[in-house]
Motif scaffolding. Structure first.
Motif, PDB file in Angstrom:
ATOM      1  N   THR A  87      29.500  14.066  49.932  1.00  0.00           N
ATOM      2  CA  THR A  87      28.533  13.262  48.882  1.00  0.00           C
ATOM      3  C   THR A  87      29.180  13.213  47.691  1.00  0.00           C
ATOM      4  O   THR A  87      28.616  12.618  46.735  1.00  0.00           O
ATOM      5  CB  THR A  87      27.070  13.458  49.181  1.00  0.00           C
ATOM      6  N   ASP A  88      30.192  14.221  47.269  1.00  0.00           N
ATOM      7  CA  ASP A  88      30.242  14.409  45.815  1.00  0.00           C
ATOM      8  C   ASP A  88      31.257  13.263  45.461  1.00  0.00           C
ATOM      9  O   ASP A  88      32.041  12.567  46.291  1.00  0.00           O
ATOM     10  CB  ASP A  88      31.254  15.532  45.561  1.00  0.00           C
ATOM     11  N   THR A  89      31.390  12.654  44.358  1.00  0.00           N
ATOM     12  CA  THR A  89      32.223  11.595  43.999  1.00  0.00           C
ATOM     13  C   THR A  89      33.661  12.211  43.718  1.00  0.00           C
ATOM     14  O   THR A  89      34.043  13.454  43.910  1.00  0.00           O
ATOM     15  CB  THR A  89      31.953  11.282  42.483  1.00  0.00           C
ATOM     16  N   ALA A  90      34.820  11.296  43.771  1.00  0.00           N
ATOM     17  CA  ALA A  90      36.247  11.872  43.663  1.00  0.00           C
ATOM     18  C   ALA A  90      36.242  12.740  42.676  1.00  0.00           C
ATOM     19  O   ALA A  90      37.158  13.902  42.970  1.00  0.00           O
ATOM     20  CB  ALA A  90      37.049  10.709  43.497  1.00  0.00           C
ATOM     21  N   SER A  91      35.903  12.468  41.422  1.00  0.00           N
ATOM     22  CA  SER A  91      36.089  13.512  40.334  1.00  0.00           C
ATOM     23  C   SER A  91      35.563  14.634  40.371  1.00  0.00           C
ATOM     24  O   SER A  91      35.924  15.743  40.160  1.00  0.00           O
ATOM     25  CB  SER A  91      35.729  12.672  39.042  1.00  0.00           C
ATOM     26  N   GLU A  92      34.084  14.678  41.156  1.00  0.00           N
ATOM     27  CA  GLU A  92      33.713  16.061  41.337  1.00  0.00           C
ATOM     28  C   GLU A  92      34.335  16.740  42.457  1.00  0.00           C
ATOM     29  O   GLU A  92      34.345  18.197  42.293  1.00  0.00           O
ATOM     30  CB  GLU A  92      32.188  15.626  41.909  1.00  0.00           C
ATOM     31  N   GLN A  93      34.925  16.094  43.477  1.00  0.00           N
ATOM     32  CA  GLN A  93      35.750  16.898  44.457  1.00  0.00           C
ATOM     33  C   GLN A  93      36.947  17.241  43.835  1.00  0.00           C
ATOM     34  O   GLN A  93      37.291  18.708  44.178  1.00  0.00           O
ATOM     35  CB  GLN A  93      36.167  16.015  45.734  1.00  0.00           C
TER      36      GLN A  93
END
Length: 294
Positions: A199-205
């Motif tokens: 569920t994390d955004t791409a930047s968070e991942q």
């Protein structure tokens, strides 16, 4: 007439299978790019690590900052990057092999039904990656170290040592890299599984992947420092084999000497592998966006 039912948009897209040769080439390329970026960012720290590890008897440098300050005052900014050319030439195949082989072995060893790896197989994949890279790492390391300590060029080192001499220090290099890889790759993969969420955004991942790699690489770098100290001293010209230098270091300087340079080693290796794994993960996302398995 009944209206057509909308197609659910949550059905996963079926990805195309990439040819093994093209897939492995992509992994090599991603590893190479990651390695170059990492070296450019962290090389002065590696230089200070080498000089601190080489010190025996009366110390010329008291720490990272003192080492880099004295090198800069004496040789300017170019001195802080002395030996980097060899490192750049070597890091491309070295990181490419390390990351690609680990990924390839993990893919080959995973359970065909569950898609998961046992701890034993994760350790085996990491050890295989460390073992395969050493054929490139050893010559790169000895040329880099001679450049960092004396300013010698690639051609000067080759002329002085010969081709076979470039593999001086092979046993401790092999032991260091296998030990590092056995610790780093399984820990990084397990930590990433726990921290990075779908569920994390791409930047968070990407950020979480970077932090997972930094922390586990720093830990692995610290634990493998004694082997790195022995390797550095042998390649810098201190006589004796792996066991002999190990014993000599303990007898003359104590066990603490085996951890000389641990600070700059951890500070340099952490971001180096953080960048490498982040770039590697980004490459996988690009491949998947193109409709292929990664």
């Amino acid at each position: 007439m009944a209206a057509a039912q909308p197609i659910p948009n949550d059905i996963p897209k079926k990805l195309k299978t990439m040819s093994p040769a093209f897939e492995f080439a992509g992994r090599l390329g991603a590893g190479a790019v990651a390695g170059v970026i990492g070296v450019l960012c962290t090389f002065p720290l590696d230089l200070s690590k080498t000089r601190l590890q080489k010190q025996t008897g009366k110390a010329e440098y008291s720490g990272i900052a003192d080492c880099l300050k004295k090198v800069y005052m004496r040789d300017g900014i170019r001195g802080c990057y002395s030996g980097m050319r060899a490192n750049l030439f070597g890091i491309i195949p070295e990181k490419a092999i390390k990351l690609a082989v680990n990924d390839q072995l993990r893919h080959m060893l995973k359970d065909p039904v569950t898609g998961k790896l046992s701890i034993g197989r994760e350790l085996l994949a990491g050890a295989g990656a460390g073992f395969c890279q050493v054929v490139v790492t050893t010559p790169m390391e000895i040329i880099k170290i001679r450049g960092q300590l004396t300013g010698a060029s690639i051609t000067q080192v080759v002329a002085d040592l010969g081709v076979l001499g470039l593999y001086k220090g092979y046993p401790p290099t092999l032991a260091r890299d296998v030990w590092f890889s056995v610790i780093f790759f399984p820990m990084q993969a397990k930590l990433k599984e726990r921290v990075v969420k779908p569920t994390d955004t791409a930047s968070e991942q990407m950020t979480k992947s970077f932090l997972c790699a930094i922390s586990t690489a720093g830990f692995a770098a610290a634990l493998s420092t004694p082997l790195d100290v022995v390797k550095t001293r042998i390649q810098a010209g201190i006589p004796g084999g792996m066991v002999g230098v190990f014993k000599q270091t303990i007898q003359t300087e104590g066990y603490g000497a085996l951890f000389k340079g641990v600070g700059p080693r951890v500070i340099a290796i952490g971001p180096l592998f953080g960048i490498a794994m982040m770039v590697y993960d980004l490459q996988k996302k690009v491949v998947r966006a193109m409709g292929y398995e990664a």
